[in-house]
Motif scaffolding. Structure first.
Motif, PDB file in Angstrom:
ATOM      1  N   UNK A 277      -5.093   6.400  -9.320  1.00  0.00           N
ATOM      2  CA  UNK A 277      -6.114   7.072 -10.115  1.00  0.00           C
ATOM      3  C   UNK A 277      -6.631   6.152 -11.214  1.00  0.00           C
ATOM      4  N   UNK A 278      -5.732   5.407 -11.825  1.00  0.00           N
ATOM      5  CA  UNK A 278      -6.100   4.526 -12.934  1.00  0.00           C
ATOM      6  C   UNK A 278      -6.722   3.230 -12.432  1.00  0.00           C
ATOM      7  N   UNK A 279      -6.070   2.586 -11.460  1.00  0.00           N
ATOM      8  CA  UNK A 279      -6.489   1.252 -11.031  1.00  0.00           C
ATOM      9  C   UNK A 279      -7.690   1.269 -10.096  1.00  0.00           C
ATOM     10  N   UNK A 280      -7.900   2.377  -9.378  1.00  0.00           N
ATOM     11  CA  UNK A 280      -8.981   2.494  -8.396  1.00  0.00           C
ATOM     12  C   UNK A 280      -8.860   1.438  -7.311  1.00  0.00           C
ATOM     13  N   UNK A 281      -7.630   1.090  -6.928  1.00  0.00           N
ATOM     14  CA  UNK A 281      -7.421   0.074  -5.889  1.00  0.00           C
ATOM     15  C   UNK A 281      -6.234   0.457  -5.023  1.00  0.00           C
ATOM     16  N   UNK A 282      -6.501   0.755  -3.757  1.00  0.00           N
ATOM     17  CA  UNK A 282      -5.420   1.063  -2.825  1.00  0.00           C
ATOM     18  C   UNK A 282      -4.540  -0.155  -2.584  1.00  0.00           C
ATOM     19  N   UNK A 283      -5.166  -1.332  -2.493  1.00  0.00           N
ATOM     20  CA  UNK A 283      -4.404  -2.547  -2.253  1.00  0.00           C
ATOM     21  C   UNK A 283      -3.542  -2.883  -3.462  1.00  0.00           C
ATOM     22  N   UNK A 284      -4.111  -2.746  -4.662  1.00  0.00           N
ATOM     23  CA  UNK A 284      -3.337  -3.017  -5.864  1.00  0.00           C
ATOM     24  C   UNK A 284      -2.156  -2.086  -6.034  1.00  0.00           C
ATOM     25  N   UNK A 285      -2.273  -0.879  -5.503  1.00  0.00           N
ATOM     26  CA  UNK A 285      -1.210   0.113  -5.598  1.00  0.00           C
ATOM     27  C   UNK A 285      -0.199  -0.016  -4.463  1.00  0.00           C
ATOM     28  N   UNK A 286      -0.492  -0.840  -3.467  1.00  0.00           N
ATOM     29  CA  UNK A 286       0.290  -0.896  -2.235  1.00  0.00           C
ATOM     30  C   UNK A 286       1.793  -1.058  -2.448  1.00  0.00           C
ATOM     31  N   UNK A 287       2.282  -1.956  -3.320  1.00  0.00           N
ATOM     32  CA  UNK A 287       3.739  -2.066  -3.494  1.00  0.00           C
ATOM     33  C   UNK A 287       4.381  -0.770  -3.987  1.00  0.00           C
ATOM     34  N   UNK A 288       3.688  -0.047  -4.872  1.00  0.00           N
ATOM     35  CA  UNK A 288       4.223   1.224  -5.366  1.00  0.00           C
ATOM     36  C   UNK A 288       4.205   2.268  -4.257  1.00  0.00           C
ATOM     37  N   UNK A 289       3.138   2.291  -3.466  1.00  0.00           N
ATOM     38  CA  UNK A 289       3.061   3.227  -2.340  1.00  0.00           C
ATOM     39  C   UNK A 289       4.180   2.970  -1.345  1.00  0.00           C
ATOM     40  N   UNK A 290       4.437   1.707  -1.087  1.00  0.00           N
ATOM     41  CA  UNK A 290       5.475   1.335  -0.134  1.00  0.00           C
ATOM     42  C   UNK A 290       6.851   1.751  -0.653  1.00  0.00           C
ATOM     43  N   UNK A 291       7.091   1.506  -1.933  1.00  0.00           N
ATOM     44  CA  UNK A 291       8.361   1.909  -2.518  1.00  0.00           C
ATOM     45  C   UNK A 291       8.525   3.429  -2.474  1.00  0.00           C
ATOM     46  N   UNK A 292       7.420   4.146  -2.720  1.00  0.00           N
ATOM     47  CA  UNK A 292       7.472   5.611  -2.676  1.00  0.00           C
ATOM     48  C   UNK A 292       7.829   6.113  -1.286  1.00  0.00           C
ATOM     49  N   UNK A 293       7.235   5.494  -0.256  1.00  0.00           N
ATOM     50  CA  UNK A 293       7.533   5.902   1.118  1.00  0.00           C
ATOM     51  C   UNK A 293       9.006   5.683   1.447  1.00  0.00           C
ATOM     52  N   UNK A 294       9.548   4.555   1.012  1.00  0.00           N
ATOM     53  CA  UNK A 294      10.967   4.276   1.265  1.00  0.00           C
ATOM     54  C   UNK A 294      11.848   5.261   0.506  1.00  0.00           C
ATOM     55  N   UNK A 295      11.481   5.577  -0.724  1.00  0.00           N
ATOM     56  CA  UNK A 295      12.246   6.562  -1.505  1.00  0.00           C
ATOM     57  C   UNK A 295      12.254   7.920  -0.824  1.00  0.00           C
ATOM     58  N   UNK A 296      11.164   8.223  -0.097  1.00  0.00           N
ATOM     59  CA  UNK A 296      11.052   9.515   0.579  1.00  0.00           C
ATOM     60  C   UNK A 296      11.760   9.540   1.926  1.00  0.00           C
ATOM     61  N   UNK A 297      12.451   8.463   2.264  1.00  0.00           N
ATOM     62  CA  UNK A 297      13.258   8.460   3.472  1.00  0.00           C
ATOM     63  C   UNK A 297      12.645   7.766   4.657  1.00  0.00           C
ATOM     64  N   UNK A 298      11.460   7.147   4.500  1.00  0.00           N
ATOM     65  CA  UNK A 298      10.847   6.402   5.602  1.00  0.00           C
ATOM     66  C   UNK A 298      11.625   5.098   5.796  1.00  0.00           C
ATOM     67  N   UNK A 303       7.961   1.394   7.099  1.00  0.00           N
ATOM     68  CA  UNK A 303       7.095   1.520   5.924  1.00  0.00           C
ATOM     69  C   UNK A 303       6.364   0.219   5.638  1.00  0.00           C
ATOM     70  N   UNK A 304       7.019  -0.900   5.889  1.00  0.00           N
ATOM     71  CA  UNK A 304       6.403  -2.197   5.625  1.00  0.00           C
ATOM     72  C   UNK A 304       5.272  -2.500   6.593  1.00  0.00           C
ATOM     73  N   UNK A 305       5.179  -1.739   7.686  1.00  0.00           N
ATOM     74  CA  UNK A 305       4.033  -1.850   8.590  1.00  0.00           C
ATOM     75  C   UNK A 305       2.969  -0.813   8.243  1.00  0.00           C
ATOM     76  N   UNK A 306       3.383   0.442   8.108  1.00  0.00           N
ATOM     77  CA  UNK A 306       2.432   1.544   7.983  1.00  0.00           C
ATOM     78  C   UNK A 306       1.663   1.514   6.664  1.00  0.00           C
ATOM     79  N   UNK A 307       2.338   1.231   5.557  1.00  0.00           N
ATOM     80  CA  UNK A 307       1.674   1.284   4.253  1.00  0.00           C
ATOM     81  C   UNK A 307       0.638   0.171   4.078  1.00  0.00           C
TER      82      UNK A 307
END
Length: 448
Positions: A277-298, A303-307
């Motif tokens: 929401x703040x950065x307006x960049x999906x790519x810039x957020x990618x490491x956080x998204x990936x970590x979130x997916x792993x935290x959720x049990x992926x 996750x390192x492919x899908x995200x």
């Protein structure tokens, strides 16, 4: 990892250095509030130095995020391709991931069309065709198809053509897999470079509270509140459409398809959503998204492919909801009638052409691709450029939520999701600390 940086091995019992840890989401929220107040002061009282400071702070934050985009995308995609060799049924998982990308995009564009048709965002606006201006760069299907393959290996990085970078990364990843042991040194180097890039990006992400203050403040200074008058319905439509997908469709899919508690998903994915929401960049957020997916049990390798692929091709906000409502808005301003054929074309463009958005801030290329396909005037893009930063925040947040959602859904359906980890994400002793991206484990690793 802990929010409190005091040495955990220190048993001296000295409490003189006790500090209250502030959750990262609260820091970002505080930054948004401060930015709004500073922007209001700068605009209302014409404080030029404050306006300049907000502009510089916000601009530097975005520039730092963009600085790592090209190499991050290349190495993340390339390593993610090679990581599939360690995942059982890799081809099946990849196919189901792409399928759910398209399914959720189709649902999102239908919601965007419904919202736009119900509200008629352009009918009550004082804007006229004369207010529009044709953009310098437009997107077309020919440009999209021919633009995938680069003319050389340097230009995509210097011009930040993410789609061409993804193409080269996929080719390199497949070549490494085919070469086998001979390519192991290249793969090991790539993994090391990726970890260095991620580490550097985490440092930038820590600046998000300050960056958010600058970005929001700059938007208030530049556009103020008067701008929202002519775009009130359109702006509300984008936020309503994204909210319906983010807080309506996604929870339903989690509950009905994945048999999962939606609240747990948002607890795990919220750090990525708020940063998007703040950065307006999906790519810039990618490491956080990936970590979130792993935290959720992926599973980490999946996750390192899908995200990473989602960060460059999965755009429910920018490539589905937004162009659907924007097309209706532009058509009404220019008094062009849209029929069933045009609505079907909007859905087709949104599902197939979303890779044109490529995870960067803004969705101008996708919008021009949609308008050109429908035969609508390109000057309509100029009508929306002024309001774009305000819209892009919720669009990107929706994008990133979808990029985290699909790996969770696919993992649940393929019975590889760690449901115990998913159900206990909020109870994790490091859960709160993980909302502050300080010293995470590498999100992509070739070590297995």
């Amino acid at each position: 990892m802990s929010v409190n940086t005091a040495d955990p091995t220190d048993k001296s019992g000295d409490k003189s250095g006790l500090r209250i840890s502030v959750p990262f989401w609260a820091q970002v929220l505080l930054g948004l509030v401060v930015g709004l107040l500073l922007g209001f002061v700068a605009r209302t009282y014409d404080v030029s130095w404050l306006a300049t400071a907000l502009d510089k702070v916000g601009g530097i934050f975005v520039q730092l995020l963009k600085l790592a985009v090209a190499p991050l995308v290349f190495f993340a995609i390339m390593v993610s391709i090679t990581n599939l060799r360690k995942v059982n049924n890799a081809a099946r998982l990849a196919g189901h991931t792409l399928l759910w990308f398209m399914i959720t995009s189709l649902i999102a564009v239908v919601i965007g069309l419904v919202v736009g048709l119900v509200s008629n965002p352009g009918s009550g606006s004082a804007l006229t065709p004369a207010d529009g201006a044709e953009p310098e760069r437009t997107g077309s299907w020919l440009d999209f198809l021919t633009g995938i393959v680069p003319t050389d290996v340097v230009t995509p990085f210097t011009e930040l053509n993410v789609l061409q970078i993804v193409f080269m990364a996929v080719v390199a990843g497949v070549a490494i897999l085919k070469a086998g042991p001979k390519a192991q040194p290249v793969l090991a180097l790539s993994e090391s470079v990726l970890e260095l890039l991620q580490k550097a990006l985490w440092w930038v992400i820590l600046l998000a509270p300050i960056g958010s203050a600058g970005l929001i403040g700059r938007a208030v200074v530049q556009y103020g509140w008067d701008l929202l008058g002519d775009y009130a319905t359109f702006t509300a439509d984008i936020y309503i459409g994204c909210a319906l997908v983010l807080f309506g469709v996604y929870p339903l899919l989690l509950a009905l398809v994945g048999r999962l508690n939606p609240l747990q998903f948002f607890k795990g994915a919220w750090p990525a959503i708020q940063l998007a929401f703040v950065s307006r960049s999906s790519v810039g957020t990618m490491p956080v998204t990936q970590q979130s997916a792993v935290r959720l049990g992926v599973p980490k390798d999946y996750a390192s492919f899908a995200v990473p692929f989602g960060a460059t091709t999965k755009m429910d906000g920018c490539a589905a909801i937004y162009p659907a409502i924007a097309a209706i808005f532009v058509a009404q301003i220019f008094d062009v009638q849209l029929g069933i054929k045009e609505y079907l074309l909007i859905a087709f463009v949104s599902v197939i052409g979303s890779a044109a958005t490529a995870g960067l801030t803004g969705a101008t290329v996708m919008l021009t691709l949609t308008l050109s396909t429908l035969g609508l005037p390109m000057e309509g893009v100029g009508l929306l450029l002024a309001i774009d930063p305000i819209l892009d925040m919720i669009r990107t947040a929706t994008n990133v939520a979808g990029q985290a959602l699909v790996p969770v859904l696919v993992s649940a359906r393929e019975e590889i999701l760690d449901r115990a980890k998913y159900d206990s994400v909020s109870a994790s002793p490091v859960g709160e600390a993980e909302t502050v991206p300080g010293e995470p484990q590498p999100a992509v690793s070739g070590a297995g």
